[in-house]
Design a protein around this motif. Structure first.
Motif, PDB file in Angstrom:
ATOM      1  N   ALA A 136       0.822  -1.211   0.000  1.00 19.75           N
ATOM      2  CA  ALA A 136       0.000   0.000   0.000  1.00 19.75           C
ATOM      3  C   ALA A 136       0.855   1.259   0.000  1.00 19.75           C
ATOM      4  N   LYS A 137       2.049   1.152   0.591  1.00 22.98           N
ATOM      5  CA  LYS A 137       2.944   2.309   0.672  1.00 22.98           C
ATOM      6  C   LYS A 137       4.048   2.254  -0.384  1.00 22.98           C
ATOM      7  N   ASN A 138       4.023   1.219  -1.225  1.00 27.22           N
ATOM      8  CA  ASN A 138       5.077   1.046  -2.246  1.00 27.22           C
ATOM      9  C   ASN A 138       6.461   1.122  -1.627  1.00 27.22           C
ATOM     10  N   THR A 139       6.609   0.439  -0.523  1.00 28.43           N
ATOM     11  CA  THR A 139       7.850   0.529   0.248  1.00 28.43           C
ATOM     12  C   THR A 139       8.314  -0.855   0.676  1.00 28.43           C
ATOM     13  N   VAL A 140       9.621  -1.043   0.628  1.00 26.19           N
ATOM     14  CA  VAL A 140      10.261  -2.248   1.150  1.00 26.19           C
ATOM     15  C   VAL A 140      11.162  -1.827   2.298  1.00 26.19           C
ATOM     16  N   TYR A 141      11.173  -2.659   3.326  1.00 25.73           N
ATOM     17  CA  TYR A 141      11.952  -2.347   4.517  1.00 25.73           C
ATOM     18  C   TYR A 141      13.032  -3.398   4.746  1.00 25.73           C
ATOM     19  N   LEU A 142      14.049  -2.986   5.453  1.00 23.39           N
ATOM     20  CA  LEU A 142      15.055  -3.926   5.941  1.00 23.39           C
ATOM     21  C   LEU A 142      15.320  -3.587   7.396  1.00 23.39           C
ATOM     22  N   GLN A 143      14.885  -4.490   8.279  1.00 24.23           N
ATOM     23  CA  GLN A 143      15.133  -4.330   9.713  1.00 24.23           C
ATOM     24  C   GLN A 143      16.477  -4.959  10.039  1.00 24.23           C
ATOM     25  N   LEU A 144      17.363  -4.181  10.602  1.00 22.82           N
ATOM     26  CA  LEU A 144      18.706  -4.644  10.937  1.00 22.82           C
ATOM     27  C   LEU A 144      18.831  -4.700  12.463  1.00 22.82           C
ATOM     28  N   ASN A 145      18.984  -5.889  12.998  1.00 20.33           N
ATOM     29  CA  ASN A 145      19.159  -6.080  14.440  1.00 20.33           C
ATOM     30  C   ASN A 145      20.520  -6.700  14.732  1.00 20.33           C
ATOM     31  N   SER A 146      20.932  -6.579  15.977  1.00 22.95           N
ATOM     32  CA  SER A 146      22.210  -7.172  16.417  1.00 22.95           C
ATOM     33  C   SER A 146      23.340  -6.796  15.467  1.00 22.95           C
ATOM     34  N   LEU A 147      23.431  -5.525  15.179  1.00 20.50           N
ATOM     35  CA  LEU A 147      24.400  -5.065  14.190  1.00 20.50           C
ATOM     36  C   LEU A 147      25.834  -5.254  14.659  1.00 20.50           C
ATOM     37  N   LYS A 148      26.688  -5.548  13.692  1.00 20.54           N
ATOM     38  CA  LYS A 148      28.106  -5.775  13.928  1.00 20.54           C
ATOM     39  C   LYS A 148      28.922  -4.781  13.109  1.00 20.54           C
ATOM     40  N   PRO A 149      30.152  -4.506  13.510  1.00 18.36           N
ATOM     41  CA  PRO A 149      30.980  -3.588  12.703  1.00 18.36           C
ATOM     42  C   PRO A 149      31.120  -4.031  11.253  1.00 18.36           C
ATOM     43  N   GLU A 150      31.111  -5.322  11.004  1.00 13.96           N
ATOM     44  CA  GLU A 150      31.247  -5.805   9.623  1.00 13.96           C
ATOM     45  C   GLU A 150      29.994  -5.570   8.787  1.00 13.96           C
ATOM     46  N   ASP A 151      28.925  -5.082   9.410  1.00 19.62           N
ATOM     47  CA  ASP A 151      27.737  -4.697   8.649  1.00 19.62           C
ATOM     48  C   ASP A 151      27.861  -3.284   8.081  1.00 19.62           C
ATOM     49  N   THR A 152      28.914  -2.586   8.455  1.00 18.57           N
ATOM     50  CA  THR A 152      29.129  -1.233   7.953  1.00 18.57           C
ATOM     51  C   THR A 152      29.279  -1.247   6.443  1.00 18.57           C
ATOM     52  N   ALA A 153      28.451  -0.459   5.769  1.00 18.63           N
ATOM     53  CA  ALA A 153      28.450  -0.432   4.303  1.00 18.63           C
ATOM     54  C   ALA A 153      27.427   0.594   3.834  1.00 18.63           C
ATOM     55  N   VAL A 154      27.458   0.857   2.539  1.00 16.31           N
ATOM     56  CA  VAL A 154      26.356   1.575   1.910  1.00 16.31           C
ATOM     57  C   VAL A 154      25.343   0.530   1.467  1.00 16.31           C
ATOM     58  N   TYR A 155      24.103   0.706   1.864  1.00 13.54           N
ATOM     59  CA  TYR A 155      23.034  -0.231   1.542  1.00 13.54           C
ATOM     60  C   TYR A 155      22.206   0.337   0.396  1.00 13.54           C
ATOM     61  N   PHE A 156      22.018  -0.493  -0.615  1.00  7.50           N
ATOM     62  CA  PHE A 156      21.303  -0.100  -1.819  1.00  7.50           C
ATOM     63  C   PHE A 156      20.036  -0.922  -1.980  1.00  7.50           C
ATOM     64  N   CYS A 157      19.002  -0.265  -2.400  1.00  8.37           N
ATOM     65  CA  CYS A 157      17.751  -0.935  -2.751  1.00  8.37           C
ATOM     66  C   CYS A 157      17.779  -1.273  -4.241  1.00  8.37           C
ATOM     67  N   TYR A 158      17.192  -2.410  -4.593  1.00 10.66           N
ATOM     68  CA  TYR A 158      17.176  -2.857  -5.982  1.00 10.66           C
ATOM     69  C   TYR A 158      15.801  -3.428  -6.300  1.00 10.66           C
ATOM     70  N   ALA A 159      15.355  -3.193  -7.532  1.00  8.12           N
ATOM     71  CA  ALA A 159      14.071  -3.743  -7.980  1.00  8.12           C
ATOM     72  C   ALA A 159      14.213  -4.306  -9.386  1.00  8.12           C
TER      73      ALA A 159
END
Length: 117
Positions: free
Chosen positions: A74-97
């Motif tokens: 309904a909102k034309n939106t995709v989410y990514l919930q990130l929990n328990s984050l670690k330093p190795e998760d550091t990055a630029v996150y890109f959405c793709y369709a």
């Protein structure tokens, strides 16, 4: 051309959480799947998670159990919930369709996630 706009990135401590959003300029029903990729400095862009038009999901092994991808049609939106984050998760996150009918993929501009130790 579809426009994808990410938001929600930021600086968080190890163990913290963030929720990324990817808003599309049109209906996400037209996308066979949408996903999140990430690229750390000096590394190749890698798949993090995808969700199909039918709601099926798939995750990289490195984020299974910590990240959750979801969609709100309904909102034309995709989410990514990130929990328990670690330093190795550091990055630029890109959405793709991906639109199979158009044989076309679209990228967002990216949002920075930084996890401090």
């Amino acid at each position: 051309q579809v426009q994808l706009v990410e938001s929600g990135g930021g600086l968080v401590q190890t163990g913290g959480s963030l929720r990324l959003s990817c808003g599309a300029s049109g209906s996400i029903f037209s996308f066979n799947y949408m996903g999140w990729y990430r690229q750390a400095p000096g590394k190749q862009r890698e798949l993090v998670a995808i969700i199909t038009s039918g709601g099926n999901t798939n995750y990289a092994d490195s984020v299974k159990g910590r990240f959750t991808i979801s969609r709100d049609n309904a909102k034309n939106t995709v989410y990514l919930q990130l929990n328990s984050l670690k330093p190795e998760d550091t990055a630029v996150y890109f959405c793709y369709a991906w639109e199979q009918a158009q044989k076309r993929g679209s990228w967002g501009q990216g949002t920075q996630v930084t996890v401090s130790s």
